[in-house]
Scaffold this motif. Structure first.
Motif, PDB file in Angstrom:
ATOM      1  N   GLU A 153       0.850  -1.187   0.000  1.00  0.00           N
ATOM      2  CA  GLU A 153       0.000   0.000   0.000  1.00  0.00           C
ATOM      3  C   GLU A 153       0.888   1.240   0.000  1.00  0.00           C
ATOM      4  OE1 GLU A 153      -3.391   0.286  -0.075  1.00  0.00           O
ATOM      5  OE2 GLU A 153      -3.361  -1.861  -0.448  1.00  0.00           O
ATOM      6  N   PRO A 154       0.496   2.270  -0.702  1.00  0.00           N
ATOM      7  CA  PRO A 154       1.288   3.496  -0.661  1.00  0.00           C
ATOM      8  C   PRO A 154       1.328   4.060   0.757  1.00  0.00           C
ATOM      9  CG  PRO A 154      -0.617   3.734  -2.130  1.00  0.00           C
ATOM     10  CD  PRO A 154      -0.665   2.368  -1.536  1.00  0.00           C
ATOM     11  N   THR A 155       2.460   4.602   1.150  1.00  0.00           N
ATOM     12  CA  THR A 155       2.579   5.171   2.491  1.00  0.00           C
ATOM     13  C   THR A 155       2.086   6.617   2.534  1.00  0.00           C
ATOM     14  OG1 THR A 155       4.845   5.812   2.037  1.00  0.00           O
ATOM     15  CG2 THR A 155       4.507   3.691   3.120  1.00  0.00           C
ATOM     16  N   THR A 156       2.006   7.258   1.390  1.00  0.00           N
ATOM     17  CA  THR A 156       1.502   8.625   1.312  1.00  0.00           C
ATOM     18  C   THR A 156       0.119   8.605   0.688  1.00  0.00           C
ATOM     19  OG1 THR A 156       3.752   9.405   0.940  1.00  0.00           O
ATOM     20  CG2 THR A 156       1.971  10.923   0.416  1.00  0.00           C
ATOM     21  N   PRO A 157      -0.873   9.147   1.397  1.00  0.00           N
ATOM     22  CA  PRO A 157      -2.215   9.144   0.811  1.00  0.00           C
ATOM     23  C   PRO A 157      -2.261  10.006  -0.451  1.00  0.00           C
ATOM     24  CG  PRO A 157      -2.186  10.361   2.881  1.00  0.00           C
ATOM     25  CD  PRO A 157      -0.822   9.793   2.677  1.00  0.00           C
ATOM     26  N   ARG A 158      -3.104   9.599  -1.372  1.00  0.00           N
ATOM     27  CA  ARG A 158      -3.270  10.350  -2.620  1.00  0.00           C
ATOM     28  C   ARG A 158      -3.964  11.673  -2.310  1.00  0.00           C
ATOM     29  NH1 ARG A 158      -4.114   8.619  -8.312  1.00  0.00           N
ATOM     30  NH2 ARG A 158      -5.319  10.282  -9.250  1.00  0.00           N
ATOM     31  N   LEU A 159      -3.446  12.740  -2.872  1.00  0.00           N
ATOM     32  CA  LEU A 159      -4.024  14.064  -2.633  1.00  0.00           C
ATOM     33  C   LEU A 159      -5.214  14.302  -3.549  1.00  0.00           C
ATOM     34  CD1 LEU A 159      -0.723  16.140  -2.447  1.00  0.00           C
ATOM     35  CD2 LEU A 159      -2.168  15.443  -0.533  1.00  0.00           C
ATOM     36  N   GLU A 160      -6.231  14.967  -3.035  1.00  0.00           N
ATOM     37  CA  GLU A 160      -7.379  15.372  -3.842  1.00  0.00           C
ATOM     38  C   GLU A 160      -7.220  16.853  -4.136  1.00  0.00           C
ATOM     39  OE1 GLU A 160     -11.327  14.102  -2.927  1.00  0.00           O
ATOM     40  OE2 GLU A 160     -10.548  12.551  -1.586  1.00  0.00           O
ATOM     41  N   TRP A 161      -7.036  17.157  -5.414  1.00  0.00           N
ATOM     42  CA  TRP A 161      -6.775  18.529  -5.842  1.00  0.00           C
ATOM     43  C   TRP A 161      -8.074  19.235  -6.211  1.00  0.00           C
ATOM     44  CZ3 TRP A 161      -2.093  20.677  -5.273  1.00  0.00           C
ATOM     45  CH2 TRP A 161      -1.021  19.819  -5.067  1.00  0.00           C
ATOM     46  N   PHE A 162      -8.175  20.516  -5.851  1.00  0.00           N
ATOM     47  CA  PHE A 162      -9.328  21.346  -6.158  1.00  0.00           C
ATOM     48  C   PHE A 162      -8.847  22.611  -6.841  1.00  0.00           C
ATOM     49  CE2 PHE A 162     -10.316  18.786  -2.491  1.00  0.00           C
ATOM     50  CZ  PHE A 162     -11.562  18.274  -2.809  1.00  0.00           C
ATOM     51  N   LYS A 163      -9.509  22.984  -7.940  1.00  0.00           N
ATOM     52  CA  LYS A 163      -9.162  24.220  -8.640  1.00  0.00           C
ATOM     53  C   LYS A 163      -9.739  25.419  -7.905  1.00  0.00           C
ATOM     54  CE  LYS A 163      -8.568  22.804 -13.375  1.00  0.00           C
ATOM     55  NZ  LYS A 163      -9.021  22.912 -14.736  1.00  0.00           N
ATOM     56  N   SER A 164      -9.095  26.525  -8.088  1.00  0.00           N
ATOM     57  CA  SER A 164      -9.587  27.775  -7.533  1.00  0.00           C
ATOM     58  C   SER A 164     -10.985  28.064  -8.071  1.00  0.00           C
ATOM     59  CB  SER A 164      -8.645  28.911  -7.926  1.00  0.00           C
ATOM     60  OG  SER A 164      -9.253  30.152  -7.671  1.00  0.00           O
ATOM     61  N   SER A 165     -11.835  28.617  -7.239  1.00  0.00           N
ATOM     62  CA  SER A 165     -13.183  28.978  -7.696  1.00  0.00           C
ATOM     63  C   SER A 165     -13.135  30.133  -8.689  1.00  0.00           C
ATOM     64  CB  SER A 165     -14.065  29.347  -6.500  1.00  0.00           C
ATOM     65  OG  SER A 165     -13.505  30.446  -5.806  1.00  0.00           O
ATOM     66  N   TYR A 166     -11.995  30.796  -8.793  1.00  0.00           N
ATOM     67  CA  TYR A 166     -11.830  31.880  -9.758  1.00  0.00           C
ATOM     68  C   TYR A 166     -11.351  31.394 -11.113  1.00  0.00           C
ATOM     69  CZ  TYR A 166     -12.580  35.088  -5.936  1.00  0.00           C
ATOM     70  OH  TYR A 166     -13.137  35.775  -4.890  1.00  0.00           O
ATOM     71  N   SER A 167     -11.067  30.104 -11.251  1.00  0.00           N
ATOM     72  CA  SER A 167     -10.648  29.558 -12.538  1.00  0.00           C
ATOM     73  C   SER A 167     -11.834  29.565 -13.488  1.00  0.00           C
ATOM     74  CB  SER A 167     -10.137  28.127 -12.377  1.00  0.00           C
ATOM     75  OG  SER A 167      -8.960  28.114 -11.613  1.00  0.00           O
ATOM     76  N   THR A 168     -11.600  29.994 -14.714  1.00  0.00           N
ATOM     77  CA  THR A 168     -12.707  30.187 -15.642  1.00  0.00           C
ATOM     78  C   THR A 168     -12.919  29.033 -16.609  1.00  0.00           C
ATOM     79  OG1 THR A 168     -11.303  31.259 -17.258  1.00  0.00           O
ATOM     80  CG2 THR A 168     -12.339  32.679 -15.606  1.00  0.00           C
ATOM     81  N   GLY A 169     -11.898  28.203 -16.823  1.00  0.00           N
ATOM     82  CA  GLY A 169     -12.023  27.158 -17.830  1.00  0.00           C
ATOM     83  C   GLY A 169     -11.651  27.637 -19.212  1.00  0.00           C
ATOM     84  N   ASN A 170     -11.298  28.913 -19.342  1.00  0.00           N
ATOM     85  CA  ASN A 170     -10.908  29.490 -20.634  1.00  0.00           C
ATOM     86  C   ASN A 170      -9.396  29.533 -20.800  1.00  0.00           C
ATOM     87  OD1 ASN A 170     -13.597  29.980 -21.291  1.00  0.00           O
ATOM     88  ND2 ASN A 170     -13.577  31.940 -20.231  1.00  0.00           N
ATOM     89  N   GLY A 171      -8.690  28.613 -20.153  1.00  0.00           N
ATOM     90  CA  GLY A 171      -7.239  28.581 -20.252  1.00  0.00           C
ATOM     91  C   GLY A 171      -6.550  29.417 -19.192  1.00  0.00           C
ATOM     92  N   GLY A 172      -7.313  30.117 -18.372  1.00  0.00           N
ATOM     93  CA  GLY A 172      -6.721  30.961 -17.346  1.00  0.00           C
ATOM     94  C   GLY A 172      -6.562  30.274 -16.004  1.00  0.00           C
ATOM     95  N   GLU A 173      -7.140  29.096 -15.857  1.00  0.00           N
ATOM     96  CA  GLU A 173      -7.036  28.421 -14.568  1.00  0.00           C
ATOM     97  C   GLU A 173      -5.582  28.076 -14.287  1.00  0.00           C
ATOM     98  OE1 GLU A 173      -8.322  25.377 -17.577  1.00  0.00           O
ATOM     99  OE2 GLU A 173      -9.052  27.304 -17.019  1.00  0.00           O
ATOM    100  N   CYS A 174      -5.178  28.321 -13.064  1.00  0.00           N
ATOM    101  CA  CYS A 174      -3.773  28.083 -12.787  1.00  0.00           C
ATOM    102  C   CYS A 174      -3.512  27.553 -11.398  1.00  0.00           C
ATOM    103  CB  CYS A 174      -2.954  29.352 -13.023  1.00  0.00           C
ATOM    104  SG  CYS A 174      -3.458  30.716 -11.974  1.00  0.00           S
ATOM    105  N   VAL A 175      -4.442  27.666 -10.475  1.00  0.00           N
ATOM    106  CA  VAL A 175      -4.162  27.278  -9.096  1.00  0.00           C
ATOM    107  C   VAL A 175      -5.034  26.104  -8.683  1.00  0.00           C
ATOM    108  CG1 VAL A 175      -4.184  28.053  -6.696  1.00  0.00           C
ATOM    109  CG2 VAL A 175      -3.519  29.634  -8.502  1.00  0.00           C
ATOM    110  N   GLU A 176      -4.372  25.085  -8.125  1.00  0.00           N
ATOM    111  CA  GLU A 176      -5.075  23.964  -7.507  1.00  0.00           C
ATOM    112  C   GLU A 176      -4.527  23.805  -6.094  1.00  0.00           C
ATOM    113  OE1 GLU A 176      -6.306  20.783 -10.873  1.00  0.00           O
ATOM    114  OE2 GLU A 176      -4.190  20.774 -10.332  1.00  0.00           O
TER     115      GLU A 176
END
Length: 67
Positions: free
Chosen positions: A7-30
């Motif tokens: 079993e992996p010793t490090t839990p898998r991280l669940e990434w979330f995008k910034s609520s300000y990300s638009t989906g138009n190529g400007g998203e940059c922060v998770e």
């Protein structure tokens, strides 16, 4: 010799995008929250470097940008 999967010793991280990300190529922060740290990465480069902050530093950062 037999190799047993482990079993992996490090839990898998669940990434979330910034609520300000638009989906138009400007998203940059998770962000991914772990029990003792908050991880931040560029969504366009998920295998690249990430910034890791303690909870206090994260709270200070969020407080500064919220003002």
């Amino acid at each position: 010799m037999t190799v047993q999967p482990t079993e992996p010793t490090t839990p898998r991280l669940e990434w979330f995008k910034s609520s300000y990300s638009t989906g138009n190529g400007g998203e940059c922060v998770e962000v991914a929250a772990a029990p003792t740290h908050v991880h931040i990465r560029d969504s366009k480069w998920p295998s690249g470097p990430m910034l890791t902050l303690g909870p206090g530093a994260w709270a200070s950062f969020v407080g500064l940008i919220a003002d």
